[in-house]
Scaffold this motif. Sequence first.
Motif, PDB file in Angstrom:
ATOM      1  N   ALA A  81       0.831  -1.210   0.000  1.00  0.00           N
ATOM      2  CA  ALA A  81       0.000   0.000   0.000  1.00  0.00           C
ATOM      3  C   ALA A  81       0.863   1.257   0.000  1.00  0.00           C
ATOM      4  O   ALA A  81       0.515   2.267  -0.623  1.00  0.00           O
ATOM      5  CB  ALA A  81      -0.928  -0.020   1.218  1.00  0.00           C
ATOM      6  N   TRP A  82       2.009   1.211   0.686  1.00  0.00           N
ATOM      7  CA  TRP A  82       2.953   2.337   0.704  1.00  0.00           C
ATOM      8  C   TRP A  82       3.456   2.648  -0.708  1.00  0.00           C
ATOM      9  O   TRP A  82       3.547   3.811  -1.097  1.00  0.00           O
ATOM     10  CB  TRP A  82       4.104   1.985   1.646  1.00  0.00           C
ATOM     11  N   GLY A 118       1.841   2.234  -3.360  1.00  0.00           N
ATOM     12  CA  GLY A 118       0.737   2.854  -4.075  1.00  0.00           C
ATOM     13  C   GLY A 118       0.573   4.326  -3.776  1.00  0.00           C
ATOM     14  O   GLY A 118       0.008   5.069  -4.577  1.00  0.00           O
ATOM     15  N   ARG A 119       1.066   4.757  -2.621  1.00  0.00           N
ATOM     16  CA  ARG A 119       0.962   6.164  -2.236  1.00  0.00           C
ATOM     17  C   ARG A 119       2.204   6.960  -2.629  1.00  0.00           C
ATOM     18  O   ARG A 119       2.274   8.156  -2.369  1.00  0.00           O
ATOM     19  CB  ARG A 119       0.757   6.273  -0.721  1.00  0.00           C
ATOM     20  N   THR A 120       3.178   6.268  -3.234  1.00  0.00           N
ATOM     21  CA  THR A 120       4.469   6.896  -3.516  1.00  0.00           C
ATOM     22  C   THR A 120       4.779   6.814  -5.004  1.00  0.00           C
ATOM     23  O   THR A 120       4.609   5.767  -5.628  1.00  0.00           O
ATOM     24  CB  THR A 120       5.600   6.184  -2.725  1.00  0.00           C
ATOM     25  N   ARG A 121       5.247   7.912  -5.566  1.00  0.00           N
ATOM     26  CA  ARG A 121       5.616   7.928  -6.977  1.00  0.00           C
ATOM     27  C   ARG A 121       6.841   7.058  -7.214  1.00  0.00           C
ATOM     28  O   ARG A 121       7.832   7.155  -6.508  1.00  0.00           O
ATOM     29  CB  ARG A 121       5.908   9.361  -7.425  1.00  0.00           C
ATOM     30  N   SER A 155       3.702   9.943 -11.920  1.00  0.00           N
ATOM     31  CA  SER A 155       2.715   9.733 -10.861  1.00  0.00           C
ATOM     32  C   SER A 155       2.598   8.252 -10.595  1.00  0.00           C
ATOM     33  O   SER A 155       2.945   7.425 -11.418  1.00  0.00           O
ATOM     34  CB  SER A 155       1.341  10.284 -11.274  1.00  0.00           C
ATOM     35  N   VAL A 176      -2.950   1.748  -5.958  1.00  0.00           N
ATOM     36  CA  VAL A 176      -3.404   2.683  -4.920  1.00  0.00           C
ATOM     37  C   VAL A 176      -4.405   2.047  -3.965  1.00  0.00           C
ATOM     38  O   VAL A 176      -4.472   2.399  -2.804  1.00  0.00           O
ATOM     39  CB  VAL A 176      -4.027   3.930  -5.589  1.00  0.00           C
ATOM     40  N   PRO A 212      -6.170   0.272  -1.159  1.00  0.00           N
ATOM     41  CA  PRO A 212      -5.636  -0.269   0.092  1.00  0.00           C
ATOM     42  C   PRO A 212      -5.886  -1.769   0.186  1.00  0.00           C
ATOM     43  O   PRO A 212      -6.855  -2.288  -0.343  1.00  0.00           O
ATOM     44  CB  PRO A 212      -6.430   0.496   1.161  1.00  0.00           C
TER      45      PRO A 212
END
Length: 424
Positions: free
Chosen positions: A402-403, A405-408, A414, A420, A422
Amino acid sequence: MGARDTIRTAVRDVVPPAGLIRALAVQAMVYAVGSGLFHAGSAVFFTRALGLSAAQVGLGLSVSAGVSLLGTVPLGALTDRYGPQRVWLVGLVLEAALFATYPAVGGFVGFLAVVVALALVDAAGGVARQVYSINALAPADRVTAMAYQRSLLNVGFGLGAVISGLVLAVDTMAAYRGMVWFIATVFLVTAIFVRRLPRLHEVQRPAEPMSRFTVLRDRPFMTVSLLSGLLTAHQTLYLTVMPLWILTHTDAPKALIAGLVLLNTVLIVLLQVRASRGADSAPGAARASRRGALLIALFCLVLPISGVTRGGLTVVVLVAAATLLILAELIESAGAWGLTATLPPAAQRGAYVGALRLGSQVQFLIAPAGLTALGVTTGGWGWYPMAAIFALVGLAIAPAVAWTGRTRRLGTPSPEPETVTPVP
């Protein structure tokens, strides 16, 4: 469901559908005949045909493993630069040429040169093979295709092991030379298969391509690489630690070890495709990896029971433990393929796939000694902290995915949308 439907479903889970998925699976099987033959007969070949000592063989293989570890990421980047099919094809031809030179190897230095070169070629070719499968197939088919490849890969390994048995039975220098030349021929045949695969349109490269080692600074992705890589320890547990435990801490017959290896091969051939369902997205792959980790932890709790049982009950416990570990392998492998297919950005896929393979190579360096020490030399109590380690890895991998998915991803504008969601 009737018997006919059951048989039809079983066949569908083993025989790949016509088209590219089948072509990729068949080449995997052909390649595995050669690699399986060599893995089964290499120790005897090195000592009998090349005249090396066991210490020299071990040192050479350790050095080659270290070189492969250091080269995985930069060699993976070659795929991004030259294209996966070209790198894969060149790798197979070089591999065939290196195997053909084995009979001419004279002494340890020549042996070391060949095994190091093979390690580098295998690192580059392994990344290129995975990237080609990902690029050539629709997202929904990628994990299933990898499952078919692994299923037929095991068929090829089995055929290679049978041929190796014949070579070892003959036990002549001519037989050993013929073995490596046959392997070289198998790799050339595989290269012909790869040459005939569809050519792919090149993925558009970024205007400012990142350096070969930049991916190592992608902390979320490298965390996933390490955690996923640690879970591949199921191979070490099944092929090294469990047999040593059976020999030293149980009253089970030695022949059971061979039976458990056969059980592993059969179940992977029959169940790998079915076990891969649902792992074709990043969240699904994370869940599969978590389930695989928890099954490994459960195996670690069940196996030591065999140290206090006797007779037939010991065999039952060992078969139950082995089945748990096989299920873990089936599910964890699907999770690893899903992560490989979904997390790396398209334009830097070679470098990122190489980095993802880095975690499993780290595992191969530490797991044989570490897990053997915990599971075997402690007398049995070490299995319980081992179970805790795998359970913690399993619980950590979903948040790590999940991390990502939140990070480019480095080199991309992007994050990719499919990562992304969860993970529940």
